[in-house]
Design a protein around this motif. Structure first.
Motif, PDB file in Angstrom:
ATOM      1  N   VAL A  39       0.696  -1.208   0.090  1.00 28.61           N
ATOM      2  CA  VAL A  39      -0.026  -0.014  -0.021  1.00 28.61           C
ATOM      3  C   VAL A  39       0.844   1.191  -0.053  1.00 28.61           C
ATOM      4  O   VAL A  39       0.511   2.347  -0.656  1.00 28.61           O
ATOM      5  N   ALA A  40       1.996   1.136   0.759  1.00 26.67           N
ATOM      6  CA  ALA A  40       3.110   2.166   0.585  1.00 26.67           C
ATOM      7  C   ALA A  40       3.461   2.580  -0.797  1.00 26.67           C
ATOM      8  O   ALA A  40       3.611   3.851  -1.299  1.00 26.67           O
ATOM      9  N   ALA A  41       3.942   1.463  -1.602  1.00 27.68           N
ATOM     10  CA  ALA A  41       4.485   1.568  -2.928  1.00 27.68           C
ATOM     11  C   ALA A  41       3.150   2.157  -3.566  1.00 27.68           C
ATOM     12  O   ALA A  41       3.471   2.874  -4.780  1.00 27.68           O
ATOM     13  N   GLN A  42       2.176   1.472  -3.445  1.00 24.66           N
ATOM     14  CA  GLN A  42       1.084   1.996  -4.488  1.00 24.66           C
ATOM     15  C   GLN A  42       0.796   3.447  -4.240  1.00 24.66           C
ATOM     16  O   GLN A  42       0.320   4.269  -5.131  1.00 24.66           O
ATOM     17  N   SER A  43       0.767   3.756  -2.964  1.00 30.77           N
ATOM     18  CA  SER A  43       0.458   5.193  -2.679  1.00 30.77           C
ATOM     19  C   SER A  43       1.405   6.326  -3.328  1.00 30.77           C
ATOM     20  O   SER A  43       1.241   7.245  -3.962  1.00 30.77           O
ATOM     21  N   LEU A  44       2.532   5.875  -3.556  1.00 29.22           N
ATOM     22  CA  LEU A  44       3.802   6.710  -3.840  1.00 29.22           C
ATOM     23  C   LEU A  44       3.674   6.544  -5.533  1.00 29.22           C
ATOM     24  O   LEU A  44       3.832   7.804  -6.053  1.00 29.22           O
ATOM     25  N   VAL A  45       3.128   5.637  -5.959  1.00 26.05           N
ATOM     26  CA  VAL A  45       3.029   5.589  -7.357  1.00 26.05           C
ATOM     27  C   VAL A  45       1.909   6.507  -7.649  1.00 26.05           C
ATOM     28  O   VAL A  45       2.073   7.081  -8.953  1.00 26.05           O
ATOM     29  N   ALA A  46       0.855   6.424  -7.027  1.00 27.80           N
ATOM     30  CA  ALA A  46      -0.405   7.382  -7.303  1.00 27.80           C
ATOM     31  C   ALA A  46       0.259   8.869  -7.387  1.00 27.80           C
ATOM     32  O   ALA A  46      -0.183   9.820  -7.948  1.00 27.80           O
ATOM     33  N   ALA A  47       0.871   9.123  -6.173  1.00 24.75           N
ATOM     34  CA  ALA A  47       1.373  10.434  -6.187  1.00 24.75           C
ATOM     35  C   ALA A  47       2.353  10.807  -7.330  1.00 24.75           C
ATOM     36  O   ALA A  47       2.248  11.861  -7.807  1.00 24.75           O
ATOM     37  N   GLY A  48       3.153  10.063  -7.678  1.00 16.18           N
ATOM     38  CA  GLY A  48       4.183  10.354  -8.640  1.00 16.18           C
ATOM     39  C   GLY A  48       3.700  10.490  -9.963  1.00 16.18           C
ATOM     40  O   GLY A  48       4.221  11.278 -10.855  1.00 16.18           O
TER      41      GLY A  48
END
Length: 295
Positions: A39-48
């Motif tokens: 969930v941390a990695a997916q959140s960073l994908v969304a932000a990026g």
């Protein structure tokens, strides 16, 4: 590229359902909740994906609010907090079943020159000399209350070639307390190339891996083996990362981890990720829930 790595990359390839709204799938978990690194990695994908490509991520700060449901999609809403001349800030809320399960703030910076220094990389053996997960886990299968745990752990880590320096906590618990420090080498199980080979992806993959072993050092300090052997109950509470220098997630990275303190049912751990040639690439700090089950 291995099939498990392709599956992990598909997991990080979020579906855009609106300009600032994304949807991600979840994968079966070893424990009945979404893996925090996912969930941390997916959140960073969304932000990026809402930030210009010439501004790499330099930090993130996050809280795990509720256990995620592995059987349901996760919706990520991005708030474009600020677009400055040098820095871009994003806030992401991950939602399942109408409730927030995770909150992340991330900052991105235009590349610039500056003062340079770093702590030296600690000594560690050559990763190629260490056992793979496939070689290591069967040695400890007899310690797990559930004989399926080793297979589930292998499946969960198939996309990542992760190699312990020394024994993992579940293999050393019987030896009693040790120095609260652990090391692992890691890289993706296959090379990244073509259109998917983007700096954001390498950062997100490191974010994914960063939650796998960070609390090991807390367990070692108390001679505990962790959830796999059933002598602690644990969960990530918050997570922070600083990305100092470029790196590739498909090349060997040394994750040096140690715990300065544990108290109140919580353990604090900090880690440094170095490239194989000695550059300090990432600093990680996490506090996790670490409780001894009541008999």
């Amino acid at each position: 590229m291995s099939d498990p790595l392709q599956s992990l990359l598909a997991l990080l390839d979020l579906e855009r359902i609106e300009e600032n709204i994304f949807r991600g799938a979840s994968r079966p978990a070893v424990i009945p909740r979404v893996f925090g690194g996912q969930v941390a990695a997916q959140s960073l994908v969304a932000a990026g994906r809402t930030v210009p490509g010439d501004r790499p991520a330099h930090s993130l700060h996050a809280y795990f609010l509720r256990p995620g449901d592995p059987g349901a999609p996760i919706v990520y809403t991005v708030d474009r907090i600020r677009d400055g001349r040098s820095f871009t800030t994003r806030r992401v809320v991950a939602v399942q079943h109408g409730q927030p399960i995770f909150h992340l703030s991330a900052s991105f910076q235009a590349v610039e020159e500056g003062l340079e220094h770093q702590e030296p990389m600690p000594p560690a053996p050559d990763p190629e000399s260490l056992p793979t997960a496939e070689e290591l886990l069967p040695r400890y299968a007899h310690l797990f209350p559930d004989p399926r745990v080793a297979d589930r752990m292998l499946e969960a880590r198939a996309a990542i070639d992760l190699r312990y320096v020394g024994e993992p906590p579940y293999g050393t618990a019987a030896q009693g307390p040790r120095e609260p420090r652990s090391q692992v080498w890691f890289r993706t199980n296959g090379k990244l190339d073509g259109a998917i080979d983007q700096p954001l992806l390498h950062v997100c993959l490191a974010t994914y891996v960063s939650d796998m072993t960070l609390l090991d050092s807390v367990l070692l300090a108390h001679g505990r083996g962790g959830w796999a052997v059933g002598d602690v109950v644990g969960a990530s509470l918050d997570h922070a990362m600083w990305f100092h220098r470029p790196f590739r997630a498909d090349e060997w990275l040394l994750y040096d981890q140690q715990s300065p303190s544990s108290s109140g049912g919580r353990g604090l751990a900090q880690g440094r990720i170095h490239t194989a040639d000695g550059h300090l690439a990432v600093t990680v700090i996490q506090e996790g829930l670490v409780r001894v089950p009541r008999v």
